[in-house]
Design an enzyme around this catalytic site. Structure first.
Site, mmCIF file in Angstrom:
data_model
loop_
_atom_site.group_PDB
_atom_site.id
_atom_site.type_symbol
_atom_site.label_atom_id
_atom_site.label_comp_id
_atom_site.label_asym_id
_atom_site.label_seq_id
_atom_site.Cartn_x
_atom_site.Cartn_y
_atom_site.Cartn_z
ATOM 1 C CE LYS A 266 -3.317 2.607 2.870
ATOM 2 N NZ LYS A 266 -4.303 2.573 3.968
ATOM 3 C CG ASP A 271 -5.377 7.882 4.906
ATOM 4 O OD1 ASP A 271 -6.238 8.613 4.362
ATOM 5 O OD2 ASP A 271 -5.657 6.806 5.484
ATOM 6 C CE LYS A 278 -6.586 8.465 8.299
ATOM 7 N NZ LYS A 278 -7.325 7.343 8.877
ATOM 8 C CG ASP A 289 -1.974 4.998 5.004
ATOM 9 O OD1 ASP A 289 -1.899 3.895 5.571
ATOM 10 O OD2 ASP A 289 -3.026 5.437 4.487
ATOM 11 C CG ASP A 348 -9.898 7.580 6.625
ATOM 12 O OD1 ASP A 348 -8.787 7.535 6.051
ATOM 13 O OD2 ASP A 348 -10.031 7.654 7.864
ATOM 14 C CD GLU A 350 -6.596 5.520 2.386
ATOM 15 O OE1 GLU A 350 -7.605 5.613 3.114
ATOM 16 O OE2 GLU A 350 -5.486 5.160 2.826
ATOM 17 N NE ARG A 352 -11.206 -0.896 3.072
ATOM 18 C CZ ARG A 352 -11.830 -1.205 4.203
ATOM 19 N NH1 ARG A 352 -12.996 -1.851 4.156
ATOM 20 N NH2 ARG A 352 -11.329 -0.904 5.374
HETATM 21 N N1 BES Z 1 -4.470 4.254 6.893
HETATM 22 C C1 BES Z 1 -5.653 3.984 7.607
HETATM 23 C C2 BES Z 1 -5.501 2.866 8.624
HETATM 24 C C3 BES Z 1 -4.613 3.147 9.809
HETATM 25 C C4 BES Z 1 -5.162 3.584 10.989
HETATM 26 C C5 BES Z 1 -3.254 2.881 9.761
HETATM 27 C C6 BES Z 1 -4.347 3.809 12.081
HETATM 28 C C7 BES Z 1 -2.446 3.111 10.842
HETATM 29 C C8 BES Z 1 -2.991 3.558 12.006
HETATM 30 C C9 BES Z 1 -6.763 3.570 6.641
HETATM 31 O O1 BES Z 1 -6.714 4.117 5.385
HETATM 32 C C10 BES Z 1 -8.066 3.989 7.249
HETATM 33 O O2 BES Z 1 -8.254 5.156 7.417
HETATM 34 N N2 BES Z 1 -8.915 3.024 7.577
HETATM 35 C C11 BES Z 1 -10.166 3.290 8.172
HETATM 36 C C12 BES Z 1 -11.171 2.370 7.528
HETATM 37 C C13 BES Z 1 -12.600 2.687 7.898
HETATM 38 C C14 BES Z 1 -13.004 4.025 7.331
HETATM 39 C C15 BES Z 1 -13.481 1.584 7.369
HETATM 40 C C16 BES Z 1 -10.045 3.006 9.666
HETATM 41 O O3 BES Z 1 -9.372 2.067 10.055
HETATM 42 O O4 BES Z 1 -10.630 3.773 10.444
HETATM 43 ZN ZN ZN Z 2 -4.815 4.674 4.712
HETATM 44 ZN ZN ZN Z 3 -7.690 6.026 5.309
#
Ligand code: BES
Ligand code: ZN
Ligand code: ZN
Length: 502
Positions: A266, A271, A278, A289, A348, A350, A352
């Protein structure tokens, strides 16, 4: 820091001599096994340790300053823990403690008494100590003024033994060095701020790696990605002023390859969450990220030196995830490279979306296995904390092999189940799938199920969620605060043990 394994029978001239002691050390005269110290110093050091109740527990250590007349000016005694405990991280930790202690006392040279760690108890001690010395010595000082940089005084580390150094030990030092340097390179890529480490800058890095003998590099720009129909990846990229790129590095061994593996990382250089923005606190570390892509690029660089007999494709769809007038919006539907459509309900989620194109692209290279690494879900950090990655996959042997390779590397991976029934959660009423789970429960597993929609069932696939261990907030024995370079070493061990043939 230059590292050398050498035979030494008498006193050693060094600023810091490090000796390891197991938990059940012989209190009467364990240090006497280092005949490298003269009898008087030995006696004195043993007394000192007795007085301070030194038990030899893992993480325990004492730094003793010796008489200025001694050829060895300081003595570091480190506890290595009980013999039955896993030794590899204890030895890496010992190496790291040695280089860090050396830096603390402004030593120019350090030496580790390898005989204090018996060979039968730890076969690859030279490799582990080398890894530890270099991983522990890492600091990210690129953006600090001279006076705030960690002074790098230690320029030589000796691994000394009274016995003849076997040729395998020299190989081990080389392996440890390459693995640690690649890990530290991944750490730099992660730690460099997102405004500097843009998709374009990652392309420059990949191109540098692509120039090394045995490696080649292809770069796909936005147009090329459009032609391939990468609507998921490009939806994420649409909000950013930075042009997106797909990086494709190929490592080819010299002889006939034993197999072909695709690794997908990834690569979100920042992000922000996009329009599903966020909260500020959650954004602080989001330059990490792209840790999956950093590990892939750094690993390919190491492969060019270590030359395992497997062809490896390293793939990363690089972009920022930003909010703007041109950003993708909740409710949008993206069509990906394999024809499937995705309802984007949360911008967010993103990672995937980018992987939904990067995985089909990887499969087009006709690999025997596909492995992706991604800082994908906060839920994985909740479930497993920041020292352990989550792993899921369609092939148990692949998952088992990766977990075992992690043990070899000292990196923890824990399997989560791809529970079929949870597929309901990512069903969309307007597209083939949606990018968030309906209930918000089992977020790591629903993300895994989502990704599975974009691989074919005939090719073994594993997904490794590194959201926790890619970054450390508190200093670890082998890594200061920041990017960790997690998975570089695990993947190397996986590839070097690779035997699958069709
Ligand atoms: N990059 C984040 C995941 C992340 C969170 C990595 C904390 C490292 C530390 C990812 O893109 C994300 O924001 N995921 C969301 C998914 C949700 C919106 C379904 C998440 O985990 O809140
Ligand atoms: Zn991310
Ligand atoms: Zn994200």
């Amino acid at each position: 820091m230059q590292i050398e394994a050498i035979e030494k029978r008498d006193g050693v001239q060094t600023d810091l001599l490090a000796v390891g002691l197991w938990k059940d050390w012989d209190k009467k005269g364990v240090l006497s096994l280092t005949s490298l110290l003269d009898a008087e110093t030995n006696h004195w050091a043993t007394l000192c340790l007795k007085g301070q109740k030194f038990e030899g527990k893992g993480g325990e250590s004492k730094l003793l300053h010796l008489n200025a007349k001694q050829p060895t000016r300081n003595l570091l005694v480190a506890g290595l823990g009980a013999l039955k405990e896993s030794k590899s991280n204890a030895l890496r930790g010992f190496g790291a403690l040695t280089s860090r202690s050396g830096t603390k006392i402004h030593a120019k040279t350090v030496a580790i008494d390898v005989d204090s760690i018996s060979a039968s108890r730890c076969k690859n001690r030279y490799q582990l100590l080398t890894e530890g010395l270099l991983l522990g010595d890492y600091s990210f000082d690129l953006y600090k003024s001279k006076e705030n940089q960690t002074p790098r005084t230690v320029d030589q580390a000796l691994l000394i033994s009274r016995r003849k150094i076997p040729s395998a030990a020299l190989k081990e030092v080389g392996l440890g060095k390459t693995l640690a340097e690649a890990t530290n390179y991944a750490r730099d890529l992660i730690n460099i701020p997102a405004t500097d480490m843009t998709p374009g800058r990652m392309v420059q890095e990949a191109k540098k790696v692509g120039k090394i003998h045995g490696v080649s590099c292809r770069i796909l720009d936005r147009k090329a990605c459009e032609r391939l129909g990468m609507g998921g990846f490009l939806a994420v990229a649409s909000g950013s002023l930075q042009p997106p790129y797909l990086i494709h590095l190929i490592y080819r061994p010299s002889g006939k390859p034993r197999g072909r593996v695709a690794l997908v990382g990834k690569g979100i250089t920042f992000d922000s969450g996009g329009l599903s923005l966020k909260p500020a606190g959650n954004m602080e570390t989001m330059k990490d990220d792209m840790s999956g892509s950093a590990a892939v690029v750094a690993l390919i660089k190491a492969l060019a030196t270590l030359r395992p007999p497997v062809e490896v494709h390293g793939i990363a769809a690089m972009t920022e995830n930003m909010p703007s007038g041109s950003a993708d919006k909740p409710g949008d539907i993206a069509r990906t490279m394999n024809g499937k459509t995705i309802e984007i309900l949360n911008t967010d989620a993103e990672g995937r979306l980018t992987l939904a194109d990067a995985l089909p692209y990887a499969l087009k290279q006709n690999p025997e296995v596909v492995i992706d690494l991604a800082t994908l879900t906060g839920a994985c950090v909740v479930a497993l904390g920041d020292l352990c990655a989550g792993i899921m996959g369609t092939d148990q042997r692949l998952v088992n092999d990766l977990i075992a390779s992690g043990e070899e590397a000292g990196e923890k991976l824990w399997q989560l189940p791809l529970i079929e029934e949870y597929k309901e959660d990512i069903k969309s009423s307007v597209a083939d799938v949606k990018n968030i789970g309906a209930k918000g429960a089992a977020g790591t597993i629903t993300a895994g199920l989502f990704l599975r929609e974009f691989v074919d069932s005939a090719t073994p696939w594993a997904h490794i969620d590194i959201a926790g261990p890619a970054w450390t907030e508190k200093p670890l024995p082998l890594c200061p605060r920041g990017g960790t370079g997690f998975m570089v070493r695990t993947l190397f061990h996986y590839l070097s043990n690779y035997r699958r043939s069709r």
